[in-house]
Design a protein around this motif. Sequence first.
Motif, short mmCIF file in Angstrom:
data_model
loop_
_atom_site.label_atom_id
_atom_site.label_comp_id
_atom_site.label_asym_id
_atom_site.label_seq_id
_atom_site.Cartn_x
_atom_site.Cartn_y
_atom_site.Cartn_z
N PRO A 168 0.72 -1.26 0.04
CA PRO A 168 -0.07 0.22 0.01
C PRO A 168 0.83 1.23 0.00
O PRO A 168 0.71 2.09 -0.52
CB PRO A 168 -0.68 -0.24 1.43
N GLU A 169 1.99 1.24 0.75
CA GLU A 169 2.60 2.41 0.71
C GLU A 169 3.44 2.81 -0.64
O GLU A 169 3.55 3.90 -1.11
CB GLU A 169 3.99 2.30 1.73
N LEU A 170 3.88 1.63 -1.32
CA LEU A 170 4.32 1.67 -2.69
C LEU A 170 3.28 2.37 -3.58
O LEU A 170 3.73 3.14 -4.61
CB LEU A 170 4.66 0.29 -3.18
N LEU A 171 2.09 1.88 -3.47
CA LEU A 171 0.87 2.29 -4.34
C LEU A 171 0.81 4.05 -4.03
O LEU A 171 0.70 4.59 -5.28
CB LEU A 171 -0.25 1.57 -4.06
N HIS A 172 0.82 4.36 -2.79
CA HIS A 172 0.52 5.80 -2.53
C HIS A 172 1.75 6.70 -3.19
O HIS A 172 1.40 7.59 -3.46
CB HIS A 172 0.00 6.01 -1.21
N SER A 173 2.97 6.05 -3.03
CA SER A 173 3.78 6.90 -3.34
C SER A 173 4.21 6.73 -5.12
O SER A 173 5.11 7.36 -5.51
CB SER A 173 5.21 6.28 -2.68
N GLY A 174 3.31 6.06 -5.61
CA GLY A 174 3.29 6.20 -7.11
C GLY A 174 4.21 4.89 -7.63
O GLY A 174 4.74 5.05 -9.01
N ARG A 175 5.19 4.26 -6.83
CA ARG A 175 6.03 3.17 -7.42
C ARG A 175 5.23 1.97 -7.76
O ARG A 175 6.08 1.10 -8.06
CB ARG A 175 7.24 3.03 -6.41
N PHE A 176 3.99 1.68 -7.52
CA PHE A 176 3.39 0.74 -7.78
C PHE A 176 2.15 0.86 -8.43
O PHE A 176 1.32 1.61 -8.22
CB PHE A 176 3.26 -0.16 -6.64
N ARG A 177 1.66 0.02 -9.72
CA ARG A 177 0.68 0.41 -10.35
C ARG A 177 -0.44 0.02 -9.61
O ARG A 177 -0.68 -1.18 -8.91
CB ARG A 177 0.80 -0.53 -11.57
#
Length: 189
Positions: A3-12
Amino acid sequence: SLPELLHSGRFRSDLFYRLSEVVIEVPSLRQRREDIPLLVDHFVREFAREFGKEVQGVSGVTMNFLFQYEWPGNVRELKNVLRSGVMNTPRETIWLEDLNLRLQATTPRAEGQDEGDHSLDTMEKNHIQRVLELTQGNKKKACELLKISRPTLDRKLRKYAFRSIGEEFEEGDGSSPPPPDKEEAADVP
């Protein structure tokens, strides 16, 4: 975390929502120690077949160690340790010395065990007690997991003074433990 990667834009986000459709929570190995004997048996057979060796299992001391170790690497770490144990052992049984030496440096601490008490007797007693609790007192199942005979288990129960809870660990067949054998009687002062 994902979820953190998603919010930082580093995960689709589209991939995240596809993966999040079904979430399966699997507890760590240290939270499900009752699986250790089954996993040990499975991995030892798998690697013995893979390496063409006649390895049948692990010693009681080794199983005790595996039960008490914290397993920060979970099942993958256990699998790797057993792979090296099968490769390293010259015997049909994996001894503690056959395992990855880095593990031996991190001596596990049994639950409720005094910091200074790392005697083999204490570790064996704790392991037997844990297995009996796991099998809900079924001595036949405990013997199978411990890979010892019923008379050996009964002798160890007497040795470690399990008498106060002995009735609790009976199978319900009404039989009492066998009398001490000659070898054991000679050891008693």
